[in-house]
Design a protein around this motif. Structure first.
Motif, short mmCIF file in Angstrom:
data_model
loop_
_atom_site.label_atom_id
_atom_site.label_comp_id
_atom_site.label_asym_id
_atom_site.label_seq_id
_atom_site.Cartn_x
_atom_site.Cartn_y
_atom_site.Cartn_z
N VAL A 135 0.86 -1.18 0.00
CA VAL A 135 0.00 0.00 0.00
C VAL A 135 0.90 1.23 0.00
N ALA A 136 0.69 2.12 -0.96
CA ALA A 136 1.38 3.41 -0.96
C ALA A 136 0.41 4.45 -0.44
N GLY A 137 0.60 4.89 0.79
CA GLY A 137 -0.26 5.91 1.38
C GLY A 137 0.21 7.28 0.97
N VAL A 138 -0.54 7.93 0.06
CA VAL A 138 -0.09 9.15 -0.60
C VAL A 138 -0.80 10.37 -0.02
N GLY A 139 -0.03 11.34 0.40
CA GLY A 139 -0.59 12.59 0.90
C GLY A 139 0.11 13.78 0.27
N GLY A 140 -0.62 14.87 0.07
CA GLY A 140 -0.01 16.09 -0.43
C GLY A 140 0.84 16.74 0.63
N GLN A 141 1.95 17.31 0.22
CA GLN A 141 2.86 17.97 1.17
C GLN A 141 2.16 19.07 1.94
N GLN A 142 1.23 19.77 1.28
CA GLN A 142 0.51 20.87 1.91
C GLN A 142 -0.87 20.45 2.40
N SER A 143 -1.10 19.14 2.53
CA SER A 143 -2.41 18.66 2.98
C SER A 143 -2.22 17.55 4.01
N PHE A 144 -2.57 16.31 3.68
CA PHE A 144 -2.55 15.24 4.67
C PHE A 144 -1.15 14.74 4.98
N GLY A 145 -0.20 14.96 4.07
CA GLY A 145 1.16 14.52 4.32
C GLY A 145 1.20 13.03 4.64
N PRO A 146 1.81 12.63 5.77
CA PRO A 146 1.91 11.20 6.11
C PRO A 146 0.62 10.62 6.67
N GLY A 147 -0.44 11.43 6.79
CA GLY A 147 -1.66 10.97 7.45
C GLY A 147 -2.33 9.78 6.79
N VAL A 148 -2.27 9.70 5.47
CA VAL A 148 -2.90 8.57 4.78
C VAL A 148 -2.18 7.28 5.12
N ALA A 149 -0.85 7.31 5.11
CA ALA A 149 -0.09 6.11 5.46
C ALA A 149 -0.34 5.70 6.91
N VAL A 150 -0.45 6.67 7.80
CA VAL A 150 -0.74 6.36 9.21
C VAL A 150 -2.09 5.67 9.33
N SER A 151 -3.09 6.17 8.63
CA SER A 151 -4.42 5.58 8.67
C SER A 151 -4.40 4.15 8.16
N PHE A 152 -3.80 3.94 7.00
CA PHE A 152 -3.79 2.60 6.40
C PHE A 152 -2.88 1.64 7.17
N GLY A 153 -1.94 2.18 7.92
CA GLY A 153 -1.10 1.33 8.74
C GLY A 153 -1.88 0.59 9.82
N LYS A 154 -3.07 1.05 10.11
CA LYS A 154 -3.92 0.39 11.11
C LYS A 154 -4.65 -0.82 10.54
#
Length: 317
Positions: A248-267
């Motif tokens: 899974v590549a959790g992709v976030g915009g630098q000026q938006s969610f950033g690492p947040g998508v990867a953190v969410s999917f890591g669960k």
């Protein structure tokens, strides 16, 4: 108000070629439009290229057209299939079933009926990221890997965003509250606020999406995706032990969610990579299409692919 969304001959209001629902695409001759039947109606798709299959799923308030900046380049390496979500774009408005489990089933039906029987890659933005998760979780043998973009999961982080923008709870309001509060004259104002979440605001083809949501029935279908969030959260939490095994590549915009998508999917997944799109807000494929193509080509490409720079490290296959 009809003049607000009038199409000009041969082009939409944004000045880009007006696209048919079937037949050759006008934005790029390598693609064709079509309709594929699924339970409850038919879904519109745009297909082109050759090689491994990558399915593109858009979010709200957009359609398949959000992917136009990246589709031609991706088609050099992949068979690209962009699908209008049920109820949106040129796809049929279904009477119900806007929870992400049911939507994922419909998308899978479309993919299978288009003749793609092997595992596919899925790149989903916003709502499309939530659907990609349900597809991969419920049909793991049919999915090689997923790249959710700017879409933390319901039950695992999405709720934290409800206080960040009024549109979440407004769109989730029971029918017919949002349908009656906002009419055709409010479309530019409402959707314009969403598009202002972009870092590069001029990168969004706003006129194309204003036109796409000019139909009140399309707007109502969009609200149904939001009204299903509580059910989505309950389902995701109840099935979190069925962890994703594919990359899974959790992709976030630098000026938006950033690492947040990867953190969410890591669960809910075992192999999650963090990808941050430089100089991008919420609409990464449009704001930084070059990076999006480079990352997707690497992530969905051959197993021996190697990142050419440090900012692509999370995109490694």
């Amino acid at each position: 108000m009809a003049s607000l969304f009038t199409m000009t001959s041969g082009a939409d209001a944004s000045g880009t070629p007006e696209e048919p629902s079937t037949g050759p695409a006008r934005f790029d001759s390598a693609f064709t439009h079509g309709m594929v039947p699924v339970d409850g109606g038919s879904l519109h798709y745009v297909k082109g290229g050759s090689g491994p299959v990558v399915v593109l799923l858009h979010g709200w308030p957009q359609t398949w057209k959000m992917w136009r900046p990246v589709m031609p380049a991706l088609a050099r390496e992949f068979t690209v299939v962009a699908i209008d979500l049920p109820g949106l774009g040129d796809s049929a408005i279904l009477p119900g079933g806007y929870d992400k489990v049911t939507i994922a089933q419909r998308i899978r039906q479309a993919v299978k009926r288009l003749g793609f029987t092997g595992p596919v890659g899925i790149m989903g933005h916003d709502l499309g990221a939530l659907i990609a998760y349900s597809y991969a979780r419920d049909f793991p043998a049919d999915v090689s890997r997923i790249a959710p973009i700017e879409g933390p999961l319901a039950g695992f982080g999405l709720e934290d965003l409800f206080s960040e923008s009024w549109h979440f709870r407004f769109n989730m309001s029971p029918k017919p509250i949002p349908e009656q509060v906002l009419d055709n004259g409010d479309v530019r104002w409402q959707l314009g606020q969403i598009f202002d979440f972009a870092y590069k605001k001029d990168a969004i083809d706003r006129e194309a999406f204003f036109a796409a949501y000019a139909n009140p029935a399309r707007r109502s279908a969009g609200y149904e995706y939001y009204r299903a969030f509580p059910a989505d959260a309950a389902n995701n939490q109840a099935n979190a032990s069925r962890r994703l095994k594919m990359p899974v590549a959790g992709v976030g915009g630098q000026q938006s969610f950033g690492p947040g998508v990867a953190v969410s999917f890591g669960k809910v997944a075992d192999d999650v990579r963090t990808v941050i799109v430089p100089e991008s807000g919420h609409f990464a494929p449009e704001e930084n299409p070059k990076y999006t193509v480079e990352c997707a080509t690497l992530f969905f490409g051959p197993a021996n692919g190697t990142p050419s720079r440090p900012d692509l490290a999370g995109c490694a296959p």
